[in-house]
Design an enzyme around this catalytic site. Sequence first.
Site, PDB file in Angstrom:
ATOM      1  N   SER A  50       0.866  -1.193   0.000  1.00 26.40           N
ATOM      2  CA  SER A  50       0.000   0.000   0.000  1.00 26.40           C
ATOM      3  C   SER A  50       0.897   1.236   0.000  1.00 26.40           C
ATOM      4  CB  SER A  50      -0.896   0.005   1.247  1.00 26.40           C
ATOM      5  OG  SER A  50      -0.096   0.227   2.404  1.00 26.40           O
ATOM      6  N   ASP A  85      -0.688  -1.588  -4.200  1.00 28.24           N
ATOM      7  CA  ASP A  85      -2.073  -1.874  -3.807  1.00 28.24           C
ATOM      8  C   ASP A  85      -2.822  -0.545  -3.611  1.00 28.24           C
ATOM      9  OD1 ASP A  85      -4.205  -3.481  -2.955  1.00 28.24           O
ATOM     10  OD2 ASP A  85      -3.559  -3.417  -0.850  1.00 28.24           O
ATOM     11  N   HIS A 178     -12.795  -4.398   3.464  1.00 28.73           N
ATOM     12  CA  HIS A 178     -11.446  -4.562   4.019  1.00 28.73           C
ATOM     13  C   HIS A 178     -11.520  -4.754   5.539  1.00 28.73           C
ATOM     14  CE1 HIS A 178      -9.980  -2.213   0.347  1.00 28.73           C
ATOM     15  NE2 HIS A 178      -9.364  -3.377   0.280  1.00 28.73           N
ATOM     16  N   GLY A 179     -10.677  -5.597   6.062  1.00 26.42           N
ATOM     17  CA  GLY A 179     -10.616  -5.778   7.517  1.00 26.42           C
ATOM     18  C   GLY A 179     -11.674  -6.762   7.986  1.00 26.42           C
ATOM     19  N   HIS A 208     -10.867  -8.076  -3.205  1.00 19.54           N
ATOM     20  CA  HIS A 208     -10.183  -7.427  -2.072  1.00 19.54           C
ATOM     21  C   HIS A 208     -10.875  -7.868  -0.783  1.00 19.54           C
ATOM     22  CE1 HIS A 208      -7.443  -4.347  -3.916  1.00 19.54           C
ATOM     23  NE2 HIS A 208      -8.061  -4.830  -4.978  1.00 19.54           N
ATOM     24  N   GLY A 209     -10.246  -7.542   0.355  1.00 17.30           N
ATOM     25  CA  GLY A 209     -10.867  -7.866   1.638  1.00 17.30           C
ATOM     26  C   GLY A 209     -10.941  -9.363   1.888  1.00 17.30           C
TER      27      GLY A 209
END
Length: 289
Positions: A50, A85, A178-179, A208-209
Amino acid sequence: MALVSAKEMLQKAKAGHYAIGAFNINNLEWTKAILLTAEECRSPVILAVSEGAGKYMAGYKTIVGMVNGMLEELKITVPVALHLDHGSFEGAKACINAGFSSVMFDGSSLPFDENVEKTKILVNTCDVLGLSLEAEVGSIGGEEDGVIGQGECADPKECKAIADLGITMLACGIGNIHGKYPENWQGLRFDVLDSIQELTGDMPLVLHGGTGIPDDQIKKAISLGVSKINVNTECQLVFAEATRAYIEADKDLKGKGYDPRKLLAPGFEAIKAKVKEKMEIFGSIGKAD
Ligand code: 13P
């Protein structure tokens, strides 16, 4: 083996109905753990960085130097892509200049026309240099480097328009976050994924995620065209837990203080185990051969 574009590994994954893991790196231990696990598992792998992690690790050139050094010194023979990312337009250009083999331009928060225009410019640059490019349509929920989305679903027609620009892979929101997922999360929207897959054909789709999505939903997403899955939070959690347990066990105190190499060793092993577990679920083990 030198860094490679992610194009070939993703096209093979799409055709073979498995997915390549894109694991975020944050320091030397994470990078080494992921590379060694990929080699042991004979799995292609994507190291994701990132913009925040890029700053933390002293800049993109430092990361390129570290990763290239490890590929040589650790004798890594499986395909490895070094990928930005959720990059900004400027971040993508900086990573291209620094020697990354793959970049993501996340224009999902921009007006759609601007996302198209900027993605188009990067398609040309990446084509000339032989790099892979990921674009995004429909923001992904949760927080990523200060950007908060709502887990929205991408518009399949917009996905097709961006895919047709000639990108390598497409990230699209299908209810992923995410998360950690909230308790009332409704699950992935397979109907939306199905429509996107139908319109975008052979385009490798990106989920993603990857943390906290039940294994059966991961496998179903792969069967519907997902060929790259991003994982970050789960590695953070096991790394933190292993380090905390080491400190609580007070192994090294005895008047000498902590040896950082010993302190970070349990976290390193925990990441290796987590990456292997994910590669098993994604079906990428042995696919480097
Ligand atoms: P998680 O942190 O949920 O695993 O997601 C990682 C990710 O998608 C990075 O882009």
